[in-house]
Design a protein around this motif. Structure first.
Motif, PDB file in Angstrom:
ATOM      1  N   MET A   1       0.834  -1.192   0.000  1.00 61.26           N
ATOM      2  CA  MET A   1       0.000   0.000   0.000  1.00 61.26           C
ATOM      3  C   MET A   1       0.872   1.246   0.000  1.00 61.26           C
ATOM      4  N   LEU A   2       1.975   1.227   0.751  1.00 59.56           N
ATOM      5  CA  LEU A   2       2.847   2.378   0.832  1.00 59.56           C
ATOM      6  C   LEU A   2       3.456   2.699  -0.522  1.00 59.56           C
ATOM      7  N   GLU A   3       3.773   1.676  -1.313  1.00 54.93           N
ATOM      8  CA  GLU A   3       4.375   1.898  -2.622  1.00 54.93           C
ATOM      9  C   GLU A   3       3.443   2.695  -3.527  1.00 54.93           C
ATOM     10  N   SER A   4       2.160   2.381  -3.515  1.00 55.39           N
ATOM     11  CA  SER A   4       1.218   3.124  -4.359  1.00 55.39           C
ATOM     12  C   SER A   4       1.108   4.572  -3.902  1.00 55.39           C
ATOM     13  N   CYS A   5       1.235   4.817  -2.594  1.00 51.53           N
ATOM     14  CA  CYS A   5       1.230   6.179  -2.079  1.00 51.53           C
ATOM     15  C   CYS A   5       2.433   6.943  -2.600  1.00 51.53           C
ATOM     16  N   GLN A   6       3.610   6.333  -2.578  1.00 56.26           N
ATOM     17  CA  GLN A   6       4.813   6.997  -3.065  1.00 56.26           C
ATOM     18  C   GLN A   6       4.702   7.273  -4.553  1.00 56.26           C
ATOM     19  N   LYS A  27       0.125   9.122   3.368  1.00 57.16           N
ATOM     20  CA  LYS A  27       1.317   8.388   3.793  1.00 57.16           C
ATOM     21  C   LYS A  27       1.303   8.187   5.310  1.00 57.16           C
ATOM     22  N   GLU A  28       0.917   9.212   6.053  1.00 55.40           N
ATOM     23  CA  GLU A  28       0.832   9.095   7.516  1.00 55.40           C
ATOM     24  C   GLU A  28      -0.220   8.063   7.919  1.00 55.40           C
ATOM     25  N   LEU A  29      -1.324   8.019   7.184  1.00 54.89           N
ATOM     26  CA  LEU A  29      -2.370   7.035   7.453  1.00 54.89           C
ATOM     27  C   LEU A  29      -1.850   5.623   7.205  1.00 54.89           C
ATOM     28  N   ILE A  30      -1.139   5.439   6.126  1.00 49.23           N
ATOM     29  CA  ILE A  30      -0.573   4.126   5.817  1.00 49.23           C
ATOM     30  C   ILE A  30       0.446   3.729   6.874  1.00 49.23           C
ATOM     31  N   ASP A  31       1.282   4.672   7.281  1.00 54.01           N
ATOM     32  CA  ASP A  31       2.263   4.380   8.332  1.00 54.01           C
ATOM     33  C   ASP A  31       1.560   3.965   9.629  1.00 54.01           C
ATOM     34  N   ALA A  32       0.496   4.683   9.991  1.00 54.21           N
ATOM     35  CA  ALA A  32      -0.244   4.354  11.214  1.00 54.21           C
ATOM     36  C   ALA A  32      -0.893   2.975  11.082  1.00 54.21           C
ATOM     37  N   THR A  45      -5.393  -4.420  23.967  1.00 52.65           N
ATOM     38  CA  THR A  45      -4.529  -4.114  25.101  1.00 52.65           C
ATOM     39  C   THR A  45      -3.744  -2.815  24.927  1.00 52.65           C
ATOM     40  N   ASN A  46      -3.358  -2.493  23.714  1.00 55.27           N
ATOM     41  CA  ASN A  46      -2.579  -1.282  23.472  1.00 55.27           C
ATOM     42  C   ASN A  46      -3.382  -0.357  22.560  1.00 55.27           C
ATOM     43  N   ARG A  47      -4.159   0.511  23.160  1.00 56.38           N
ATOM     44  CA  ARG A  47      -5.088   1.347  22.398  1.00 56.38           C
ATOM     45  C   ARG A  47      -4.447   2.592  21.794  1.00 56.38           C
ATOM     46  N   LYS A  48      -3.271   2.996  22.266  1.00 56.71           N
ATOM     47  CA  LYS A  48      -2.678   4.244  21.769  1.00 56.71           C
ATOM     48  C   LYS A  48      -2.426   4.207  20.254  1.00 56.71           C
ATOM     49  N   PRO A  49      -1.753   3.169  19.704  1.00 57.32           N
ATOM     50  CA  PRO A  49      -1.567   3.140  18.247  1.00 57.32           C
ATOM     51  C   PRO A  49      -2.898   3.124  17.493  1.00 57.32           C
ATOM     52  N   LEU A  50      -3.879   2.436  18.042  1.00 61.36           N
ATOM     53  CA  LEU A  50      -5.198   2.383  17.402  1.00 61.36           C
ATOM     54  C   LEU A  50      -5.850   3.763  17.415  1.00 61.36           C
ATOM     55  N   GLN A  51      -5.766   4.460  18.518  1.00 63.05           N
ATOM     56  CA  GLN A  51      -6.324   5.812  18.603  1.00 63.05           C
ATOM     57  C   GLN A  51      -5.627   6.750  17.629  1.00 63.05           C
ATOM     58  N   GLU A  52      -4.306   6.623  17.519  1.00 55.65           N
ATOM     59  CA  GLU A  52      -3.556   7.458  16.569  1.00 55.65           C
ATOM     60  C   GLU A  52      -3.989   7.148  15.146  1.00 55.65           C
ATOM     61  N   PHE A  53      -4.143   5.860  14.845  1.00 52.79           N
ATOM     62  CA  PHE A  53      -4.591   5.474  13.512  1.00 52.79           C
ATOM     63  C   PHE A  53      -5.974   6.050  13.218  1.00 52.79           C
TER      64      PHE A  53
END
Length: 152
Positions: A1-6, A27-32, A45-53
């Motif tokens: 997915m990141l390749e198509s963004c680039q 790109k930030e969305l794909i990274d998240a 269990t780890n909601r922070k990355p999910l919340q950021e996404f």
């Protein structure tokens, strides 16, 4: 997915600052998304990355609907781009359906009901949305790029 963004940034970088910023948000969305991993078993269990996404997802979707699509449609009207307007009429309804599903995912996560099956479905929806958006940008940009010198 990141390749198509680039690839999209390479093709349309500099076309318009608004689109450039939006492609950077993509790109930030794909990274998240990638940061959550292939198997998001830890979502509960780890909601922070999910919340950021989810925050990045909502920002991206909102920018598309309230800034980019209006800009592209406005440009198509300004250039009397019937092909671009017809394409928009064809693509926007599918993007709207995808948007509803993306926002429903965000709502599930807000309620603490995010499940791996929905997360996997999300990747496919994002990929489809990016392809539709790229098609729209390419058609409108190509038409306007060719039309602009004639009006100068």
């Amino acid at each position: 997915m990141l390749e198509s963004c680039q690839n999209a940034q390479e093709r349309w970088g500099g076309v318009h600052l608004l689109i450039d910023r939006w492609l950077q948000e993509r790109k930030e969305l794909i990274d998240a998304y990638d940061n959550l991993g292939e198997e998001p078993a830890a979502l509960a269990t780890n909601r922070k990355p999910l919340q950021e996404f989810c925050g990045t997802l909502v920002d991206y979707v909102s920018a598309g609907h309230f800034e980019i699509y209006e800009q592209l449609t406005g440009e198509a009207k300004a250039f009397n781009d019937k092909r671009g307007l017809e394409l928009a009429e064809t693509i926007y309804p599918r993007i709207d359906v995808i948007t509803e599903k993306l926002l429903a995912f965000n709502d599930l996560c807000d309620e603490g009901k995010c499940v791996a099956e929905k997360f996997k479905e999300l990747g496919g929806l994002l990929h489809e949305r990016f392809e539709l958006e790229d098609c729209l940008i390419e058609v409108l940009h190509t038409a306007h790029k060719e039309a602009a010198p004639a009006q100068a």
